[in-house]
Design an enzyme around this catalytic site. Sequence first.
Site, PDB file in Angstrom:
ATOM      1  N   ASN A  13      80.801  -6.873 -12.531  1.00  0.00           N
ATOM      2  CA  ASN A  13      81.537  -7.502 -13.653  1.00  0.00           C
ATOM      3  C   ASN A  13      80.488  -7.729 -14.731  1.00  0.00           C
ATOM      4  O   ASN A  13      79.575  -8.535 -14.544  1.00  0.00           O
ATOM      5  CB  ASN A  13      82.108  -8.815 -13.122  1.00  0.00           C
ATOM      6  CG  ASN A  13      83.103  -9.524 -14.003  1.00  0.00           C
ATOM      7  OD1 ASN A  13      83.269 -10.723 -13.805  1.00  0.00           O
ATOM      8  ND2 ASN A  13      83.736  -8.871 -14.935  1.00  0.00           N
ATOM      9  N   CYS A  77      83.563 -18.556 -15.919  1.00  0.00           N
ATOM     10  CA  CYS A  77      83.288 -17.175 -15.538  1.00  0.00           C
ATOM     11  C   CYS A  77      82.282 -17.208 -14.382  1.00  0.00           C
ATOM     12  O   CYS A  77      81.112 -17.529 -14.604  1.00  0.00           O
ATOM     13  CB  CYS A  77      82.707 -16.432 -16.735  1.00  0.00           C
ATOM     14  SG  CYS A  77      82.286 -14.724 -16.388  1.00  0.00           S
ATOM     15  N   CYS A 228      85.874 -10.387 -10.069  1.00  0.00           N
ATOM     16  CA  CYS A 228      86.033 -11.600 -10.882  1.00  0.00           C
ATOM     17  C   CYS A 228      85.576 -12.774 -10.015  1.00  0.00           C
ATOM     18  O   CYS A 228      86.182 -13.066  -8.976  1.00  0.00           O
ATOM     19  CB  CYS A 228      87.495 -11.765 -11.291  1.00  0.00           C
ATOM     20  SG  CYS A 228      87.801 -13.276 -12.227  1.00  0.00           S
ATOM     21  N   GLY A 229      84.514 -13.426 -10.422  1.00  0.00           N
ATOM     22  CA  GLY A 229      83.874 -14.435  -9.566  1.00  0.00           C
ATOM     23  C   GLY A 229      84.764 -15.632  -9.291  1.00  0.00           C
ATOM     24  O   GLY A 229      84.870 -16.097  -8.146  1.00  0.00           O
TER      25      GLY A 229
HETATM   26  N1  LIG Z   1      89.115 -13.262 -17.482  1.00  0.00           N
HETATM   27  C1  LIG Z   1      88.835 -14.653 -17.125  1.00  0.00           C
HETATM   28  C2  LIG Z   1      87.452 -15.052 -17.614  1.00  0.00           C
HETATM   29  C3  LIG Z   1      86.355 -14.289 -16.964  1.00  0.00           C
HETATM   30  C4  LIG Z   1      86.335 -14.520 -15.467  1.00  0.00           C
HETATM   31  C5  LIG Z   1      85.115 -13.822 -14.874  1.00  0.00           C
HETATM   32  N2  LIG Z   1      85.280 -12.393 -14.788  1.00  0.00           N
HETATM   33  C6  LIG Z   1      84.694 -14.415 -13.549  1.00  0.00           C
HETATM   34  O1  LIG Z   1      83.788 -13.793 -12.940  1.00  0.00           O
HETATM   35  O2  LIG Z   1      85.189 -15.487 -13.155  1.00  0.00           O
HETATM   36  C7  LIG Z   1      89.835 -15.578 -17.788  1.00  0.00           C
HETATM   37  O3  LIG Z   1      90.305 -15.260 -18.879  1.00  0.00           O
HETATM   38  O4  LIG Z   1      90.093 -16.640 -17.175  1.00  0.00           O
END
Ligand SMILES: N[C@@H](CCC[C@H](N)C(=O)O)C(=O)O
EC number: 5.1.1.7
Length: 328
Positions: A13, A77, A228-229
């Site tokens: 990511n 994130c 996505c973490g």
């Molecule tokens: N797309 C998510 C924000 C980013 C999350 C990220 N990829 C992670 O690793 O948590 C949102 O809009 O909530």
Amino acid sequence: MNIKITKCHGSGNDFLIIDEISNAYQFTEEERAQLAIALCDRQSSLGADGILFVMPSSVAHARMRVFNADGSEASMCGNGIRCVARYVCELLQVEEAVIETMKANLEVKNETDIYPNIPTYLVEISPVSFHTKDLPLQVSTDTLINEKITGLNQDLLFTALAVPNPHLITLVNKAVLESDIQEGLSKYVNGPNEYFPDGVNVSFVSILDKGSIYVRTYERGVGFTNACGTAMSASTLVSILNGYNEENSYVDVYNNGGKVRCYVHNQNNQYRIDLIGNATYVYRADVTFDWNALDGFEVANKQYFEAEAIQYKKLQDEAKKYVETHLK
Ligand SMILES: N[C@@H](CCC[C@H](N)C(=O)O)C(=O)O
């Protein structure tokens, strides 16, 4: 304008770090969103899932603001804060730090390598809420845990939680993963819809074995990403609520970008999730652009971290093999 970029990734990511601690950049709110849209475009630009602005903080070692590739700002994130943790710890020459985020000041620290010679960080994922108003999810109930949303799908059972960004999670088998159900449903709830006025990250989760799960996420503001973490952390908690894993024990979370490890603490029904995984640098570069012609930017002094890429691919290849042999 000329800015310095550090491209990094957590489980594939990938993000662009812009350091406002070391550099006196001044961005308006609109410029932050414009920069994310312009620089994250994979067809015509540097390409990334988002931008991480690393900023001074009066209450922590540093502040992180997260902008998705579509220019929307997120409250958190998980993969990104591991990259920020590494960047800030190296900048300040410390082994652990506190990072101010939109809704919480979160502990981060350098951790034992998850795989030989891969920079690894543990980051705190919290607060965790199952209240539908905290996503927000517009339904009649205060929580949605293993429930159907018949307006979305007739069969799947969903759990909604905020960590603190919003997540909609369902446990599925390989056949459902291989269908187009996740894409159709995710695009709907991230467009005009009656349930999620601000959109939501949608994860389909498969149980691989005791202590291991696979998570695929369609991210709000981005689309399908390698990982996505916050979704992997939330999915681990859902797997525990469903009896497949346990609190106070490690769960290996596999994804299309590799794997991370999660550990769920439960303190009087207040959850805190430790997310442990790589923080890998891809390259550093100088970017020059004119705000009035953002598509005309120039990149100079691009320096790749080739050894990190080679080492990370070993982890990714091993993770891919494990998923192939355990997904059912
Ligand atoms: N797309 C998510 C924000 C980013 C999350 C990220 N990829 C992670 O690793 O948590 C949102 O809009 O909530």
